[in-house]
Design a protein around this motif. Structure first.
Motif, PDB file in Angstrom:
ATOM      1  N   PRO A 183       1.060  -1.092  -0.323  1.00  0.00           N
ATOM      2  CA  PRO A 183       0.254  -0.223  -0.407  1.00  0.00           C
ATOM      3  C   PRO A 183       0.704   1.481  -0.019  1.00  0.00           C
ATOM      4  O   PRO A 183       2.303   1.585   0.506  1.00  0.00           O
ATOM      5  CB  PRO A 183      -0.778  -0.205   1.418  1.00  0.00           C
ATOM      6  N   ILE A 184       0.188   2.505  -0.936  1.00  0.00           N
ATOM      7  CA  ILE A 184       1.328   3.364  -0.489  1.00  0.00           C
ATOM      8  C   ILE A 184       0.123   4.108  -0.807  1.00  0.00           C
ATOM      9  O   ILE A 184      -0.984   4.158  -1.220  1.00  0.00           O
ATOM     10  CB  ILE A 184       2.032   4.005  -2.609  1.00  0.00           C
ATOM     11  N   GLY A 185       0.108   5.890  -0.254  1.00  0.00           N
ATOM     12  CA  GLY A 185      -0.744   7.140  -0.278  1.00  0.00           C
ATOM     13  C   GLY A 185      -0.281   7.717  -1.669  1.00  0.00           C
ATOM     14  O   GLY A 185       1.087   7.703  -2.540  1.00  0.00           O
ATOM     15  N   ILE A 186      -0.866   7.905  -2.071  1.00  0.00           N
ATOM     16  CA  ILE A 186      -0.920   8.912  -3.498  1.00  0.00           C
ATOM     17  C   ILE A 186      -2.894   9.831  -3.382  1.00  0.00           C
ATOM     18  O   ILE A 186      -3.549  10.499  -2.460  1.00  0.00           O
ATOM     19  CB  ILE A 186      -1.760   8.160  -5.236  1.00  0.00           C
ATOM     20  N   LEU A 187      -2.269  10.648  -4.555  1.00  0.00           N
ATOM     21  CA  LEU A 187      -2.926  12.589  -5.019  1.00  0.00           C
ATOM     22  C   LEU A 187      -3.350  11.937  -6.008  1.00  0.00           C
ATOM     23  O   LEU A 187      -2.563  11.720  -7.056  1.00  0.00           O
ATOM     24  CB  LEU A 187      -1.966  13.276  -4.488  1.00  0.00           C
ATOM     25  N   ASP A 188      -4.937  11.617  -6.069  1.00  0.00           N
ATOM     26  CA  ASP A 188      -5.657  11.627  -7.421  1.00  0.00           C
ATOM     27  C   ASP A 188      -6.181  12.360  -7.893  1.00  0.00           C
ATOM     28  O   ASP A 188      -5.702  14.529  -7.532  1.00  0.00           O
ATOM     29  CB  ASP A 188      -6.785  11.201  -6.822  1.00  0.00           C
ATOM     30  N   GLN A 189      -6.774  13.242  -9.104  1.00  0.00           N
ATOM     31  CA  GLN A 189      -6.746  14.023 -10.064  1.00  0.00           C
ATOM     32  C   GLN A 189      -7.906  15.307  -9.198  1.00  0.00           C
ATOM     33  O   GLN A 189      -7.792  16.415  -9.873  1.00  0.00           O
ATOM     34  CB  GLN A 189      -7.669  13.535 -11.608  1.00  0.00           C
ATOM     35  N   HIS A 190      -8.568  14.607  -8.378  1.00  0.00           N
ATOM     36  CA  HIS A 190      -9.633  14.849  -7.882  1.00  0.00           C
ATOM     37  C   HIS A 190      -8.922  15.860  -6.487  1.00  0.00           C
ATOM     38  O   HIS A 190      -9.685  16.604  -5.860  1.00  0.00           O
ATOM     39  CB  HIS A 190     -11.092  15.082  -7.368  1.00  0.00           C
ATOM     40  N   GLY A 191      -7.657  15.923  -6.402  1.00  0.00           N
ATOM     41  CA  GLY A 191      -7.493  16.319  -5.204  1.00  0.00           C
ATOM     42  C   GLY A 191      -7.018  16.050  -3.458  1.00  0.00           C
ATOM     43  O   GLY A 191      -6.990  16.409  -2.735  1.00  0.00           O
ATOM     44  N   GLU A 192      -7.087  14.744  -4.321  1.00  0.00           N
ATOM     45  CA  GLU A 192      -8.162  13.661  -3.024  1.00  0.00           C
ATOM     46  C   GLU A 192      -7.031  12.777  -2.461  1.00  0.00           C
ATOM     47  O   GLU A 192      -5.663  12.073  -3.174  1.00  0.00           O
ATOM     48  CB  GLU A 192      -9.438  12.922  -2.416  1.00  0.00           C
ATOM     49  N   HIS A 193      -6.506  12.863  -1.351  1.00  0.00           N
ATOM     50  CA  HIS A 193      -5.443  11.667  -1.089  1.00  0.00           C
ATOM     51  C   HIS A 193      -6.439  10.024  -0.588  1.00  0.00           C
ATOM     52  O   HIS A 193      -7.218  10.657  -0.058  1.00  0.00           O
ATOM     53  CB  HIS A 193      -5.219  11.961   0.196  1.00  0.00           C
TER      54      HIS A 193
END
Length: 318
Positions: A39-49
C-alpha cells in the motif's frame, strides 16, 4: 475433461495451479514467499489523498553451482519455479531432474541452485547472449536458439483449439480476481488444458511469468502438446521460443505479434492468436489447428412503414 482439481493458491492470486503429484526426481524447492502488493498513499485527479496497492518488485540473483548467473527483477510469487523455468528455457539444463535443489533467501535476494552433476561447458553457454525485448530479463542464450531445430510439436490433428474453447478461456482470464486488477503494472500467463485452467502466474515481466509456468510443468512432469498457453504480453520471438521449448503448440495473447515471432511460429508449425479479448481475436499462424465457427446470421431490418416511423429523420411513405 472430467472433474477439475481444486486450485492451490499461493500469495493472493499471483500464483495458482492445480494440485498434481511431483515428479520423483523433481528438485527440492524452498518455500520462500513475500508480499506481492504494497500500500502507498497517492493524490488523485480530484486532489484527494487515497491509499492504493502497487505491485512489489525485488531483485533475485541466481547462483548456479555458486557461480553468479543473472539478476531477475520479479514480483516473487513463486521464485523457485521462476528460477527453474528460467534455467530450462535458457537451455542451461534440459530437465528438472538435473537439479538437486533451489533455495531462495529474500534476506539476501538470492537463489542458490545446486545441480546433481554440474553443467558442462557452463562458461561457454553463458558467454553468447542475444539481447531481446524482455521486461525485467530479456536474453536468450545462444544454445537456446540453436536447439530450436530439434523442437518437435504435435501435428494439427493431435493439437487443436475449438472456437468455443478459445472464448471460454478468454472469459476466464477477463474475470480473474488478479493482481493486475487490484494493482496493475504486471503481466499474466496461464496454461490451459481445453478450457480448464492448469496454472496461472503474474509477474512484473511476461518472461518471468512464462518461465514460472515452465518451472511448474517441469516439477510435475506436465507435457505441453495438448495445452494452450495464454499471455497478456506481446508475442515476441523469445516468447514463441519459450513456448516451443515447453512443447506448447498454441499461444493466445491479449497483445500483438512481432514479425520475428510470426516467422518463428510459422517455421515451427505453431498457432498464434493475438489481440484476443472478449469475442475478438486474430489468428496469425497455424490456421489448420483452429476449428472456427461461422458467426450467427444477421437478420435484416424489415423495410416497413412501422420501421420508418420508429427511425428519426425518416418520413413515412404514403
Amino acid at each position: 475433461m472430467g472433474d477439475i482439481p481444486a486450485l492451490e493458491t499461493v500469495a493472493p492470486t499471483a500464483f495458482e495451479a492445480v494440485a498434481l503429484p511431483r515428479r520423483p526426481d523433481a528438485p527440492r524447492l524452498s518455500q520462500a514467499r513475500c508480499e506481492v502488493v504494497r500500500p502507498i498513499g497517492i493524490l488523485d485527479q480530484h486532489g484527494e489523498h487515497r491509499q492504493i496497492d502497487i505491485p512489489t518488485e525485488r531483485p533475485l540473483t541466481i547462483y548456479l553451482d555458486k557461480r553468479e548467473l543473472v539478476t531477475l527483477m520479479t514480483l516473487g510469487a513463486n521464485p523457485e519455479l521462476l528460477v527453474l523455468g528460467y534455467l530450462l528455457n535458457q537451455g542451461l539444463v534440459e530437465q528438472a531432474g538435473e537439479i538437486d535443489g533451489i533455495d531462495v533467501d529474500w534476506a539476501v535476494e538470492a537463489a542458490a541452485v545446486r545441480t546433481r552433476h554440474g553443467v558442462s561447458d557452463l562458461e561457454a553457454r553463458v558467454a553468447r547472449r542475444v539481447v531481446t525485448t524482455g521486461c525485467g530479463q530479456g536474453t536468450v542464450f545462444g544454445d537456446a536458439m540453436a536447439q530450436l531445430g530439434q523442437t518437435r510439436l504435435p501435428d494439427a490433428q493431435a493439437a487443436r483449439l475449438r472456437h468455443a474453447t478459445l472464448i471460454s478461456l478468454l472469459d476466464q482470464m477477463k474475470l480473474r480476481d488478479s493482481v493486475h486488477r487490484q494493482a496493475g503494472s504486471v503481466h499474466g500467463c496461464a496454461l490451459f488444458h481445453g478450457d480448464a485452467l492448469q496454472c496461472f502466474v503474474e509477474d512484473v515481466g511476461r518472461h518471468n511469468a512464462i518461465d514460472t509456468v515452465a518451472g511448474w510443468m517441469a516439477v510435475h512432469g506436465v507435457q505441453g502438446g495438448d495445452k494452450v498457453f495464454y499471455t497478456t504480453g506481446r508475442l515476441t520471438s523469445e516468447m514463441v521460443i519459450k513456448s516451443a521449448r515447453m512443447g506448447v503448440p498454441i499461444i493466445v495473447s491479449r497483445n500483438g505479434v512481432t514479425a520475428m515471432g510470426h516467422q518463428l511460429a510459422e517455421t515451427l508449425g505453431m498457432t498464434l492468436f493475438g489481440r484476443a479479448a472478449g469475442r475478438h481475436f486474430l489468428c496469425y499462424t497455424g490456421f489448420e489447428r483452429f476449428d472456427a465457427e461461422a458467426p450467427p446470421p444477421t437478420v435484416p431490418l424489415a423495410f416497413t412503414d412501422t420501421a420508418h416511423e420508429k427511425m428519426p429523420g425518416h418520413p413515412k411513405f404514403s
